[in-house]
Design a protein around this motif. Structure first.
Motif, PDB file in Angstrom:
ATOM      1  N   MET A 141       0.892  -0.985   0.032  1.00  0.00           N
ATOM      2  CA  MET A 141      -0.098  -0.009  -0.246  1.00  0.00           C
ATOM      3  C   MET A 141       1.045   1.232  -0.149  1.00  0.00           C
ATOM      4  N   ASN A 142       0.331   2.372  -0.878  1.00  0.00           N
ATOM      5  CA  ASN A 142       1.038   3.438  -0.791  1.00  0.00           C
ATOM      6  C   ASN A 142       0.934   4.094   0.365  1.00  0.00           C
ATOM      7  N   GLN A 143       2.117   4.860   0.821  1.00  0.00           N
ATOM      8  CA  GLN A 143       2.112   5.685   2.011  1.00  0.00           C
ATOM      9  C   GLN A 143       1.202   6.695   1.894  1.00  0.00           C
ATOM     10  N   GLN A 144       1.223   7.250   0.632  1.00  0.00           N
ATOM     11  CA  GLN A 144       0.158   8.361   0.596  1.00  0.00           C
ATOM     12  C   GLN A 144      -1.265   8.008   1.043  1.00  0.00           C
ATOM     13  N   ASP A 145      -1.511   6.659   0.866  1.00  0.00           N
ATOM     14  CA  ASP A 145      -2.738   6.290   1.170  1.00  0.00           C
ATOM     15  C   ASP A 145      -3.130   6.364   2.668  1.00  0.00           C
ATOM     16  N   HIS A 146      -1.977   6.516   3.353  1.00  0.00           N
ATOM     17  CA  HIS A 146      -2.226   6.644   4.944  1.00  0.00           C
ATOM     18  C   HIS A 146      -2.329   8.151   5.424  1.00  0.00           C
ATOM     19  N   VAL A 147      -2.614   9.028   4.518  1.00  0.00           N
ATOM     20  CA  VAL A 147      -2.697  10.505   4.849  1.00  0.00           C
ATOM     21  C   VAL A 147      -4.104  10.971   4.329  1.00  0.00           C
ATOM     22  N   PHE A 148      -4.287  11.991   5.125  1.00  0.00           N
ATOM     23  CA  PHE A 148      -5.624  12.702   4.913  1.00  0.00           C
ATOM     24  C   PHE A 148      -5.366  14.035   5.021  1.00  0.00           C
ATOM     25  N   ASP A 149      -5.595  15.111   4.166  1.00  0.00           N
ATOM     26  CA  ASP A 149      -5.378  16.473   4.433  1.00  0.00           C
ATOM     27  C   ASP A 149      -6.481  17.342   3.888  1.00  0.00           C
ATOM     28  N   CYS A 150      -6.726  18.294   4.254  1.00  0.00           N
ATOM     29  CA  CYS A 150      -7.641  19.535   3.944  1.00  0.00           C
ATOM     30  C   CYS A 150      -7.195  20.774   4.546  1.00  0.00           C
ATOM     31  N   ALA A 191       4.033   6.883  24.247  1.00  0.00           N
ATOM     32  CA  ALA A 191       3.528   5.652  23.464  1.00  0.00           C
ATOM     33  C   ALA A 191       3.695   6.273  21.853  1.00  0.00           C
ATOM     34  N   GLN A 192       3.613   4.964  21.165  1.00  0.00           N
ATOM     35  CA  GLN A 192       3.797   5.412  19.644  1.00  0.00           C
ATOM     36  C   GLN A 192       2.555   6.059  19.166  1.00  0.00           C
ATOM     37  N   ALA A 193       2.437   7.234  18.321  1.00  0.00           N
ATOM     38  CA  ALA A 193       1.389   7.955  17.769  1.00  0.00           C
ATOM     39  C   ALA A 193       0.650   7.019  16.866  1.00  0.00           C
ATOM     40  N   ASP A 194      -0.619   6.936  17.150  1.00  0.00           N
ATOM     41  CA  ASP A 194      -1.546   6.305  15.944  1.00  0.00           C
ATOM     42  C   ASP A 194      -1.705   7.205  14.624  1.00  0.00           C
ATOM     43  N   LEU A 195      -1.826   8.389  15.001  1.00  0.00           N
ATOM     44  CA  LEU A 195      -1.791   9.492  14.128  1.00  0.00           C
ATOM     45  C   LEU A 195      -0.828  10.807  14.522  1.00  0.00           C
ATOM     46  N   GLU A 196      -0.400  11.530  13.301  1.00  0.00           N
ATOM     47  CA  GLU A 196       0.401  12.625  13.463  1.00  0.00           C
ATOM     48  C   GLU A 196      -0.230  13.477  12.703  1.00  0.00           C
ATOM     49  N   ILE A 197      -0.682  14.628  13.379  1.00  0.00           N
ATOM     50  CA  ILE A 197      -1.383  15.814  12.767  1.00  0.00           C
ATOM     51  C   ILE A 197      -0.716  17.101  12.746  1.00  0.00           C
ATOM     52  N   THR A 198      -0.668  17.613  11.594  1.00  0.00           N
ATOM     53  CA  THR A 198       0.389  18.813  11.591  1.00  0.00           C
ATOM     54  C   THR A 198      -0.476  19.883  10.796  1.00  0.00           C
ATOM     55  N   MET A 199      -0.857  20.909  11.570  1.00  0.00           N
ATOM     56  CA  MET A 199      -1.396  22.124  11.406  1.00  0.00           C
ATOM     57  C   MET A 199      -0.535  23.458  10.989  1.00  0.00           C
ATOM     58  N   SER A 253      -1.597  11.902   9.488  1.00  0.00           N
ATOM     59  CA  SER A 253      -0.724  10.704   8.846  1.00  0.00           C
ATOM     60  C   SER A 253      -0.951   9.746   9.894  1.00  0.00           C
ATOM     61  N   ALA A 254      -0.936   8.495   9.434  1.00  0.00           N
ATOM     62  CA  ALA A 254      -1.123   7.144  10.118  1.00  0.00           C
ATOM     63  C   ALA A 254       0.297   6.548  10.330  1.00  0.00           C
ATOM     64  N   ASN A 255       0.433   5.957  11.634  1.00  0.00           N
ATOM     65  CA  ASN A 255       1.624   5.257  11.786  1.00  0.00           C
ATOM     66  C   ASN A 255       1.310   3.881  12.226  1.00  0.00           C
ATOM     67  N   THR A 256       0.102   3.477  12.702  1.00  0.00           N
ATOM     68  CA  THR A 256      -0.118   2.273  13.048  1.00  0.00           C
ATOM     69  C   THR A 256      -1.548   1.749  12.195  1.00  0.00           C
ATOM     70  N   GLU A 257      -1.747   0.358  12.468  1.00  0.00           N
ATOM     71  CA  GLU A 257      -3.217  -0.091  11.934  1.00  0.00           C
ATOM     72  C   GLU A 257      -4.275   0.607  12.341  1.00  0.00           C
ATOM     73  N   ASN A 258      -4.339   1.143  13.772  1.00  0.00           N
ATOM     74  CA  ASN A 258      -5.518   1.817  14.122  1.00  0.00           C
ATOM     75  C   ASN A 258      -5.542   3.194  13.525  1.00  0.00           C
ATOM     76  N   GLY A 259      -4.484   3.812  13.410  1.00  0.00           N
ATOM     77  CA  GLY A 259      -4.414   5.009  12.523  1.00  0.00           C
ATOM     78  C   GLY A 259      -4.838   4.927  11.190  1.00  0.00           C
ATOM     79  N   ILE A 260      -4.360   3.817  10.468  1.00  0.00           N
ATOM     80  CA  ILE A 260      -4.921   3.539   9.168  1.00  0.00           C
ATOM     81  C   ILE A 260      -6.329   3.588   9.022  1.00  0.00           C
ATOM     82  N   THR A 261      -6.965   2.852  10.046  1.00  0.00           N
ATOM     83  CA  THR A 261      -8.374   2.545  10.113  1.00  0.00           C
ATOM     84  C   THR A 261      -9.122   3.969  10.276  1.00  0.00           C
ATOM     85  N   ILE A 262      -8.556   4.864  11.196  1.00  0.00           N
ATOM     86  CA  ILE A 262      -9.014   6.077  11.395  1.00  0.00           C
ATOM     87  C   ILE A 262      -9.141   7.080  10.002  1.00  0.00           C
TER      88      ILE A 262
END
Length: 158
Positions: free
Chosen positions: A1-10, A122-130, A142-151
């Motif tokens: 899976m492409n790393q870009q698939d694990h990113v949401f931005d707006c 703890a390891q971040a599930d998500l990293e949010i940059t504003m 950005s997602a770092n874990t399976e839980n993050g990818i699900t979110i």
């Protein structure tokens, strides 16, 4: 899976859009999450956190825990802990306050300035940059874990 698939931005036009994004995020977190919040002072990290906390049902104020390090919100359905490590002098201080206990029981931990707690968090599930983009904000999640990818997948499909 492409790393870009694990990113949401707006883009977020204003404070209301930032709170709404936090509320949307709360609606796609099922089993807790560790979320690192990155961005300059005033970028909207606490405003986003307000949306998350209110999205889980909190009706009172949501303030930055700059001096207390953590603000707990123990709600009926979810425990949420908002950390602001901006004034943390030494990551070891987190050990003394029992930081590891906060990451248990599927709680939601939102951590501003996580780099100040390096090695103690703890390891971040998500990293949010504003970041500022003219008069708006850009949010990148950005997602770092399976839980993050699900979110992230739920955000994209919402």
């Amino acid at each position: 899976m492409n790393q870009q698939d694990h990113v949401f931005d707006c883009f977020l036009a204003d404070e209301n859009a930032t709170v709404a994004m936090g509320t949307k995020l709360s609606q796609v977190i099922d089993k807790g999450a560790v979320i690192f919040l990155h961005g300059d002072l005033g970028a909207g990290k606490t405003t986003l956190t307000r949306g998350v906390v209110q999205g889980f049902g909190h009706t009172g104020n949501v303030k930055s825990p700059t001096y207390t390090l953590v603000e707990p919100y123990e709600l009926a359905e979810q425990n949420i802990y908002h950390f602001d490590l901006y004034r943390l002098a030494d990551p070891e201080e987190l050990e003394f306050m029992g930081i590891r206990d906060y990451f248990e029981n599927n709680s939601v931990c939102l951590i501003e300035w996580p780099e100040k707690g390096a090695g103690m968090l703890a390891q971040a599930d998500l990293e949010i940059t504003m970041e500022y983009v003219e008069s708006a904000r850009k949010i990148t999640i950005s997602a770092n874990t399976e839980n993050g990818i699900t979110i992230i997948n739920k955000l994209k499909n919402d």
